[in-house]
Design an enzyme around this catalytic site. Structure first.
Site, mmCIF file in Angstrom:
data_model
loop_
_atom_site.group_PDB
_atom_site.id
_atom_site.type_symbol
_atom_site.label_atom_id
_atom_site.label_comp_id
_atom_site.label_asym_id
_atom_site.label_seq_id
_atom_site.Cartn_x
_atom_site.Cartn_y
_atom_site.Cartn_z
ATOM 1 C CG HIS A 19 -2.337 1.389 4.028
ATOM 2 N ND1 HIS A 19 -2.696 0.095 4.316
ATOM 3 C CD2 HIS A 19 -2.308 1.477 2.668
ATOM 4 C CE1 HIS A 19 -2.889 -0.561 3.184
ATOM 5 N NE2 HIS A 19 -2.650 0.242 2.172
ATOM 6 C CB SER A 53 -7.492 2.474 -3.159
ATOM 7 O OG SER A 53 -6.146 2.146 -3.016
ATOM 8 C CD GLU A 100 -9.184 -3.379 -0.236
ATOM 9 O OE1 GLU A 100 -9.364 -3.125 -1.434
ATOM 10 O OE2 GLU A 100 -8.436 -2.719 0.498
ATOM 11 C CG ASN A 144 -1.537 -4.439 0.998
ATOM 12 O OD1 ASN A 144 -1.958 -4.149 2.114
ATOM 13 N ND2 ASN A 144 -1.863 -3.749 -0.085
ATOM 14 C CE LYS A 181 7.938 5.570 -3.744
ATOM 15 N NZ LYS A 181 9.251 5.878 -4.248
ATOM 16 C CB THR A 207 2.335 -5.528 -3.111
ATOM 17 O OG1 THR A 207 1.123 -5.414 -3.872
ATOM 18 C CG2 THR A 207 3.447 -4.765 -3.804
ATOM 19 C CB CYS A 233 -6.370 -0.376 3.078
ATOM 20 S SG CYS A 233 -5.940 -1.194 1.554
ATOM 21 C CG ASP A 248 18.542 -7.050 -8.698
ATOM 22 O OD1 ASP A 248 18.728 -7.888 -7.792
ATOM 23 O OD2 ASP A 248 19.224 -6.017 -8.838
HETATM 24 N N1 CAA Z 1 17.476 -2.729 -6.665
HETATM 25 C C1 CAA Z 1 16.936 -1.848 -5.765
HETATM 26 N N2 CAA Z 1 15.755 -1.211 -5.983
HETATM 27 C C2 CAA Z 1 15.076 -1.475 -7.129
HETATM 28 C C3 CAA Z 1 15.572 -2.372 -8.098
HETATM 29 C C4 CAA Z 1 16.833 -3.017 -7.843
HETATM 30 N N3 CAA Z 1 17.351 -3.885 -8.690
HETATM 31 N N4 CAA Z 1 14.696 -2.428 -9.112
HETATM 32 C C5 CAA Z 1 13.672 -1.583 -8.796
HETATM 33 N N5 CAA Z 1 13.911 -1.020 -7.604
HETATM 34 C C6 CAA Z 1 13.077 -0.070 -6.870
HETATM 35 C C7 CAA Z 1 12.507 1.003 -7.775
HETATM 36 O O1 CAA Z 1 13.411 2.083 -7.942
HETATM 37 C C8 CAA Z 1 11.261 1.397 -6.973
HETATM 38 O O2 CAA Z 1 11.624 2.230 -5.879
HETATM 39 P P1 CAA Z 1 11.240 3.786 -5.888
HETATM 40 O O3 CAA Z 1 9.735 3.855 -6.080
HETATM 41 O O4 CAA Z 1 11.669 4.244 -4.558
HETATM 42 O O5 CAA Z 1 11.976 4.368 -7.041
HETATM 43 C C9 CAA Z 1 10.792 0.063 -6.360
HETATM 44 O O6 CAA Z 1 11.937 -0.800 -6.412
HETATM 45 C C10 CAA Z 1 9.659 -0.613 -7.135
HETATM 46 O O7 CAA Z 1 10.089 -0.761 -8.474
HETATM 47 P P2 CAA Z 1 9.099 -0.406 -9.666
HETATM 48 O O8 CAA Z 1 8.489 0.955 -9.436
HETATM 49 O O9 CAA Z 1 9.791 -0.656 -10.960
HETATM 50 O O10 CAA Z 1 8.020 -1.539 -9.412
HETATM 51 P P3 CAA Z 1 6.755 -1.928 -10.244
HETATM 52 O O11 CAA Z 1 6.402 -0.859 -11.220
HETATM 53 O O12 CAA Z 1 6.941 -3.300 -10.760
HETATM 54 O O13 CAA Z 1 5.629 -2.008 -9.121
HETATM 55 C C11 CAA Z 1 3.932 -0.820 -7.903
HETATM 56 C C12 CAA Z 1 5.432 -1.054 -8.095
HETATM 57 C C13 CAA Z 1 3.402 -0.024 -9.092
HETATM 58 C C14 CAA Z 1 3.685 -0.068 -6.622
HETATM 59 C C15 CAA Z 1 3.214 -2.197 -7.856
HETATM 60 O O14 CAA Z 1 3.727 -2.971 -6.821
HETATM 61 C C16 CAA Z 1 1.716 -2.082 -7.688
HETATM 62 O O15 CAA Z 1 0.974 -1.812 -8.631
HETATM 63 N N6 CAA Z 1 1.197 -2.343 -6.454
HETATM 64 C C17 CAA Z 1 -0.213 -2.331 -6.142
HETATM 65 C C18 CAA Z 1 -0.721 -0.946 -5.883
HETATM 66 C C19 CAA Z 1 -0.182 -0.386 -4.589
HETATM 67 O O16 CAA Z 1 0.179 -1.090 -3.673
HETATM 68 N N7 CAA Z 1 -0.178 0.939 -4.493
HETATM 69 C C20 CAA Z 1 0.249 1.613 -3.288
HETATM 70 C C21 CAA Z 1 -0.574 2.854 -3.014
HETATM 71 S S1 CAA Z 1 -2.327 2.428 -3.011
HETATM 72 C C22 CAA Z 1 -2.566 1.670 -1.469
HETATM 73 O O17 CAA Z 1 -1.761 1.774 -0.586
HETATM 74 C C23 CAA Z 1 -3.802 0.865 -1.270
HETATM 75 C C24 CAA Z 1 -3.458 -0.565 -1.267
HETATM 76 O O18 CAA Z 1 -3.255 -1.162 -0.223
HETATM 77 C C25 CAA Z 1 -3.340 -1.267 -2.554
#
Ligand code: CAA
Length: 440
Positions: free
Chosen positions: A244, A364, A83, A328, A253, A163, A120, A31
């Site tokens: 960040h 991280s 990085e 990112n 959040k 991302t 980062c 979606d």
């Molecule tokens: N309509 C509206 N919202 C929707 C939706 C829809 N149809 N489907 C999903 N969403 C929402 C979900 O509810 C979720 O929001 P909430 O967390 O507020 O509930 C959001 O969209 C993301 O959905 P998922 O959690 O299902 O997404 P995912 O599991 O596929 O991936 C992630 C999310 C795990 C963060 C992934 O992007 C990831 O692994 N990213 C890399 C790691 C990262 O960036 N981590 C952040 C902290 S670490 C950091 O900041 C260092 C860095 O730079 C990496």
């Protein structure tokens, strides 16, 4: 006391873009709203075949130096935060200095060069190093060039793939700066974590959900540590709070966490009591799980209040407008967020001089750092000089197949033959891994 801080900022985006809600979501069968509303992303930037962390960093620095009328003689230090480094010995700053020397026809032999690594947060750490160098009086009247440059790529199929991003932020750190003065008020939250790491590998091993928890836990610790130096914070103390931004949904959040923390034990918390009750206190619960559950319920109610939504719209949302378009940028990300906020203020005619920003950096591994900054008189002129909107508009919009090809081109493990492309005139471009120094 002489003010020290950021005197100039330049942002350089990778020249390709991937449309997430359309091109990417469609191919993944997801979606589009997951990307647009959930993660908060419209597009991400990618490096073209002739771009890498050196060319993006050098192009950002070149534009900054030309615009400010600087020559290498004015710069005493070049620190690169990344990085995405490809060299375990020579710092990326030496490659970038080599590029700049070709244009300015003067050398950087006198300049100290280094490369900072702590995921980062390293961009902010490099600014700190420059600040300390100037404050210690070792700079001999010169400024420092800090460049945060990354190609934030994930393994294809990894949840992090949505991302990704690529770009560089160059910042000049000097005495009597035009953009912001850095303060000594600073707090840390740091712990040995393994949710996101790249031991001898190009693409990260990520536990995405855990990485979000770690981000929030370290950020809360950093805020508490900051308050131990600066005193209690209040949501209205700061005009903007750039965090960040791995993706804007993460900052939603972080913003809520910060707001909840800042309003505890205040009259405002009392005022909200009739509407949503008081914040749960850990001591009132027998175990951590029930405390967390109550806290989550409180936060869910808090984020629906008019007061919170108004605050978020004013203080946090303007920090996200560039991130929504570029994804990112790892080390550059929090500096893109600061720039988004200042750019928004310039465009809406706000007067910010003397106002305070609270900047929340994160890396991280893991470490959060929070510090305060004061906006300086020249901030608006600096924002007016940015050309990031034109750069974003000029990006080439990739099809999904082109995206996969470009991902392969930048995968160090793959040999991908791409002959057909046009290098822009007057910019540094990368001519291949076999010819490391050939950046013209
Ligand atoms: N309509 C509206 N919202 C929707 C939706 C829809 N149809 N489907 C999903 N969403 C929402 C979900 O509810 C979720 O929001 P909430 O967390 O507020 O509930 C959001 O969209 C993301 O959905 P998922 O959690 O299902 O997404 P995912 O599991 O596929 O991936 C992630 C999310 C795990 C963060 C992934 O992007 C990831 O692994 N990213 C890399 C790691 C990262 O960036 N981590 C952040 C902290 S670490 C950091 O900041 C260092 C860095 O730079 C990496």
């Amino acid at each position: 006391m002489t003010a020290v801080g950021i005197d100039a900022i330049e942002i350089w985006t990778g020249k390709l873009k991937l449309d997430l809600p359309n091109t990417f979501a469609e191919k993944k069968g997801e979606d589009p709203e997951k990307y647009r509303k959930g993660l908060g992303l419209e597009n991400s930037s990618f490096p073209d075949v002739y771009e890498d962390i050196v060319t993006m960093g050098a192009n950002a620095a070149k534009r900054l130096m030309e615009r400010k009328g600087l020559t290498p003689e004015d710069i005493g230090r070049i620190d690169v935060a990344t990085e995405s480094s490809f060299d375990n010995s020579k710092p990326v700053s030496t490659y970038i200095a080599g590029c700049l020397e070709q244009v300015f026809d003067e050398n950087f032999h006198h300049a100290n060069k280094g490369e900072r690594k702590f995921a980062c947060v390293a961009g902010t750490q490099s600014i700190d190093d420059a600040y300390n160098w100037i404050k210690a009086g070792r700079h001999r009247g010169r400024a420092a060039l800090v460049i945060a440059t990354d190609t934030a790529l994930y393994e294809r199929g990894d949840p992090g793939e949505a991302t990704q991003g690529a770009g560089a932020v160059a910042m000049l750190i000097s005495e009597e700066p035009s953009v912001v003065e850095l303060s000594t008020e600073q707090g840390y939250g740091s712990a040995d974590e393994t949710d996101f790491l790249k031991p001898n590998q190009q693409f990260p091993s990520v536990d995405g959900k855990r990485s979000m928890q770690v981000y929030l836990a370290r950020m809360r610790e950093a805020l508490e540590d900051f308050e131990s130096v600066a005193g209690r914070t209040h949501p209205d103390d700061f005009e903007y709070i750039p965090f960040h931004t791995p993706f804007p949904g993460m900052v939603r959040k972080a913003g809520l966490l910060g707001y909840r923390h800042m309003i505890r034990d205040t009259e405002f918390e009392d005022e909200l009591e009739d509407e949503i009750g008081r914040q749960p206190r850990e001591a009132e619960y027998d175990d951590w799980d029930s405390y967390e559950e109550a806290l989550r319920a409180y936060m869910d109610d808090l984020k629906e209040t008019e007061e919170y939504q108004d605050w978020y719209g004013r203080v946090i949302d303007p920090t996200l407008s560039l991130a929504r378009e570029v994804g990112n940028w790892y080390t550059g990300s929090v500096h893109v967020a600061r720039t988004s906020a200042l750019k928004h203020a310039a465009e809406t005619g706000e007067e910010l001089t003397g106002d305070r920003l609270l900047v929340g950096s994160y890396g991280s591994g893991a470490q959060a750092e929070i510090h305060a900054e004061t906006v300086r008189e020249g901030w608006k002129e600096e924002m007016d000089e940015l050309n990031i909107d034109e750069q974003l508009d000029d990006r080439y919009d990739m099809s999904f197949d082109e995206y996969e090809l470009i991902h392969d081109v930048h995968d160090h493990e793959k040999e991908t033959d791409v002959e057909e492309f046009t290098r822009p005139v007057g910019e540094f471009t990368f001519t291949g891994w076999g010819r490391m120094n050939e950046r013209k």
